[in-house]
Design a protein around this motif. Sequence first.
Motif, PDB file in Angstrom:
ATOM      1  N   SER A   1      31.955  58.186  29.052  1.00 34.17           N
ATOM      2  CA  SER A   1      31.562  58.135  27.771  1.00 34.17           C
ATOM      3  C   SER A   1      32.606  59.209  27.263  1.00 34.17           C
ATOM      4  CB  SER A   1      30.343  59.140  27.981  1.00 34.17           C
ATOM      5  OG  SER A   1      30.511  60.414  28.432  1.00 34.17           O
ATOM      6  N   MET A   2      32.374  59.022  25.941  1.00 27.28           N
ATOM      7  CA  MET A   2      33.431  59.683  24.928  1.00 27.28           C
ATOM      8  C   MET A   2      32.641  60.386  24.089  1.00 27.28           C
ATOM      9  SD  MET A   2      36.782  60.151  24.295  1.00 27.28           S
ATOM     10  CE  MET A   2      37.528  58.555  24.817  1.00 27.28           C
ATOM     11  N   GLN A   3      32.812  61.940  23.963  1.00 25.30           N
ATOM     12  CA  GLN A   3      31.905  62.562  23.154  1.00 25.30           C
ATOM     13  C   GLN A   3      32.669  63.348  22.142  1.00 25.30           C
ATOM     14  OE1 GLN A   3      29.133  65.299  24.903  1.00 25.30           O
ATOM     15  NE2 GLN A   3      29.215  64.192  26.928  1.00 25.30           N
ATOM     16  N   CYS A   4      32.137  63.560  21.020  1.00 26.42           N
ATOM     17  CA  CYS A   4      33.019  64.414  19.965  1.00 26.42           C
ATOM     18  C   CYS A   4      32.874  65.834  20.475  1.00 26.42           C
ATOM     19  CB  CYS A   4      32.273  64.496  18.613  1.00 26.42           C
ATOM     20  SG  CYS A   4      32.269  62.730  18.030  1.00 26.42           S
ATOM     21  N   LEU A   5      34.114  66.582  20.244  1.00 30.64           N
ATOM     22  CA  LEU A   5      33.941  68.026  20.569  1.00 30.64           C
ATOM     23  C   LEU A   5      33.498  68.780  19.055  1.00 30.64           C
ATOM     24  CD1 LEU A   5      37.251  68.565  22.330  1.00 30.64           C
ATOM     25  CD2 LEU A   5      34.753  69.060  23.242  1.00 30.64           C
ATOM     26  N   GLY A   6      33.202  70.114  19.254  1.00 34.95           N
ATOM     27  CA  GLY A   6      32.876  70.912  18.066  1.00 34.95           C
ATOM     28  C   GLY A   6      34.175  70.973  17.305  1.00 34.95           C
ATOM     29  N   TRP A   7      34.045  72.076  16.553  1.00 33.00           N
ATOM     30  CA  TRP A   7      35.090  72.442  15.481  1.00 33.00           C
ATOM     31  C   TRP A   7      36.352  72.924  16.310  1.00 33.00           C
ATOM     32  CZ3 TRP A   7      35.946  72.385  10.293  1.00 33.00           C
ATOM     33  CH2 TRP A   7      37.000  73.207   9.721  1.00 33.00           C
TER      34      TRP A   7
END
Length: 473
Positions: free
Chosen positions: A307-313
């Motif tokens: 999977s490929m998740q977005c990281l936070g700021w």
Amino acid sequence: MTKHDVIIVGSGAGGAAAAYRLARVGKRVLLVEKGPFLPRDASTLDVREVFINGAFKNHDVWSDGQGHEFTPSEFYNVGGKTKWYGAALFRFRPQEFQAEPDFGLLGWPFGYEELEPYYDEASDLLEITAFANEPELQSIVDRITAADPNWKAEPLPLGLSKAILSNPDEAKHFDGFASPSGYKSDAERNLIDHILDLPNFTLLAGDPVTALISALDDPLRIVGVECVSGARHEAGTIVLAAGAMTSPRILQDYLRVSGLSLPCDRLIGGNFKMHINSAIMGFSPFVDHDVLRKTAVFFNERYPHSSMQCLGWMDADMLAALETSRLPRFLNQFLGKRAIGFWATTEDGSSPENRVISGEPGGRPTLDYSLDRITQSRREHEAMIEDWRLRLLEAGLIGFEKYTGIATTSHALGSMVMGADPHASVVDAHGKVHGLEGLYVGDGSPLPRSSRVNPSLTIYAWGLRLGHHLAAA
């Protein structure tokens, strides 16, 4: 020696969930946590303190399989690693309870339907929700999925209050930070706090367990624990929930001191899993204005275990902490305003040789883990990253990746794998250690598979199921 019905060692997802269930049905529960309570102030949001100085992290030095020193990114505090996770709370897919020998993946002794009611309960307790993507992230999502429809974007299931959007500082600092305002669901806020005032529940923080205690006339029956302070606590049932890096070492130490031999000896600490993780930074020519960021996850069936998740700021200090470059700070400041981060995760196969080994008294513990033992997993991970970098380039971002290495033990699992055969597994389908009476495992150590996503919700569910089983015993 104090007496309880159940002693639980470790207050992370599994330990807190088991304690919550048992305390609420009236069992006398002692929850023993190695570390202290975290401060509920802004110090847990300070990038430099948390990521650069490592003020709240473990500082114990380990050895890898080649004898090199490293420091695992473990956290010892009430609530465990759930205080610091990104609160991405997925369910494993039904097929991820089955074995895949060609990929080196072991199967569970039961299917998804067995864990489903506990997934439901955990989801309610953790108040899982989804957020709409902010404009700049949505633009990137649209460009990637339009260029290659094999990439499917889905909302990230988050244990996060919508109220966080009214506090930009917390919104920028929830992924990898402890929330002082309680915006993030975790084991302390959502489970332990709800039983803390019960007369049958006791929380002992800051006194690490050093040994298991057996019955005087029967070393195969575990009846208590001893702590660093010298305090000894007794119960009819002991639950190890100190994490997949620690629980197997407590058991290894007991067997070494007692001289016992169990059919599962060689598997204790083996089959260790931690996901193959890489951080990918995308840089655009434009200044970013999104705040939350971690709201989407991408899947591609060309990479079915990934999977490929977005990281936070992201900002300059975060870039420096991730060591994406050795650039001067002014350039990190420039790039930090134009960065968006992604977290690439691939399920790692099981290998008995990937293992946690307790050090002799006074010695260093060892994590002997090599990607060379799980080549199928490594190849899929590398192929996915190369594909993703091309997608980012087409979306107008230049991407750089960094394999996070064995120090990133956020998703540690599998080191006391479950199964029916005492010669091929360490615990049974209810978490009881084969060959020992009174000893159970309630953290991620028994999970045979890690899925392609963060395992926290599954560990919560496993702990609730264990608590249900012990409450009925």
